[in-house]
Enzyme design. Structure first.
Site, PDB file in Angstrom:
ATOM      1  N   CYS A 133       0.866  -1.259   0.006  1.00 13.31           N
ATOM      2  CA  CYS A 133      -0.063  -0.054  -0.057  1.00 13.31           C
ATOM      3  C   CYS A 133       0.896   1.473   0.134  1.00 13.31           C
ATOM      4  O   CYS A 133       1.523   1.551  -1.000  1.00 13.31           O
ATOM      5  CB  CYS A 133      -0.866  -0.050   1.204  1.00 13.31           C
ATOM      6  N   ASP A 179     -10.307  -3.036  -6.411  1.00 14.34           N
ATOM      7  CA  ASP A 179      -9.408  -2.086  -5.830  1.00 14.34           C
ATOM      8  C   ASP A 179      -9.740  -0.702  -6.207  1.00 14.34           C
ATOM      9  O   ASP A 179      -9.552  -0.434  -7.583  1.00 14.34           O
ATOM     10  CB  ASP A 179      -7.847  -2.404  -6.064  1.00 14.34           C
ATOM     11  N   HIS A 211      -8.394  -4.399  -1.771  1.00 22.75           N
ATOM     12  CA  HIS A 211      -7.268  -3.758  -1.313  1.00 22.75           C
ATOM     13  C   HIS A 211      -6.851  -4.000  -0.086  1.00 22.75           C
ATOM     14  O   HIS A 211      -7.415  -4.243   1.057  1.00 22.75           O
ATOM     15  CB  HIS A 211      -7.533  -2.115  -1.528  1.00 22.75           C
TER      16      HIS A 211
END
Length: 245
Positions: A133, A179, A211
């Site tokens: 991330c 996502d 995600h």
């Protein structure tokens, strides 16, 4: 951009069970999780750059231990100076207000210090970067000669197109089909950029996950567990090919 900004999905997920084997020590004043391989060698190393929840999350510490079990010396530094985001953060938390204090100006001195220690005192000869991330942006920024030798990122956030265009080493990417940050459009943009460059690359896409799944998925759900395990195997295979002699 090659991925969108941080959002609500960057802060939620499930906690994982397990007993960690590494330890927290300081690199200068930077709190860092250390995990050593069985032979204690530091030559082949992995630097994990975390999501916003940070280096104290048991999930990412367990992943570091898994990399160590595969023969890598692993470090997870605190990228946020003690200001990481609690998992499943309180209602009303504004992630974009938070990130104003965690831009490259604040984050890169931490990474620079840790990399200098790894290349120097700690004796690391080859270093792979793992970016989850938030950390994916910095793997791209540091995937250059003399910094990171190979990179692996999962569901990256805030990566700009010029950062991806600037990489100088092999990059593997894991993506979730659902996502809102690393969207289908952004994945394809990233693929076009990488395909125009003379670097090895790989993009794997996983169904039934969202995600953050490579760190924060619900392991009680078989398809999510399977995807997380496959992402880890993808990273290990990549580093075995591009880091080890």
């Amino acid at each position: 951009m090659a991925s969108n900004e941080l959002s609500h999905c960057c802060t939620i997920g499930a906690l994982h069970d397990g007993e960690v084997r590494g330890e927290i020590k300081n690199i200068q004043s930077i709190s860092t999780y250390f995990a050593y391989p069985a032979n204690k060698s530091t030559e082949n190393a992995i630097l994990i750059l975390t999501d916003v929840i940070g280096h104290q999350l048991i999930n990412v510490q367990l992943i570091a231990d898994q990399f160590a079990a595969k023969g890598y010396f692993v470090l997870i530094p605190d990228l946020f100076n003690g200001d990481s985001v609690p998992i499943n953060r309180p209602e009303g938390f504004n992630i974009m207000d938070w990130v104003k204090n965690h831009l490259p100006l604040q984050t890169e001195p931490i990474i620079n210090t840790v990399l200098t220690e790894m290349r120097g005192k700690l004796g690391c000869k080859r270093i792979g970067g793992v970016g989850y991330c938030f950390g994916g942006k910095y793997v791209c920024r540091y995937l250059k000669h003399g910094q990171l030798d190979a990179g692996f990122i999962a569901h990256p956030t805030m990566v700009e197109a010029n950062e991806l265009k600037g990489i100088e080493g092999p990059l593997s990417i894991a993506a979730a089909v659902r996502d809102f940050i690393f969207t289908t459009e952004k994945r394809r943009e990233s693929e076009d950029i990488l395909d125009s460059m003379d670097v090895p690359y790989q993009i794997n896409l996983f169904a039934d996950v969202e995600h953050g799944f490579s760190v924060r998925c619900d392991l009680s759900k078989p398809r999510q567990r399977f995807a997380k395990e496959q992402v880890f195997s993808q990273a290990v295979a990549w580093f075995d090919e591009y880091l080890k002699d």
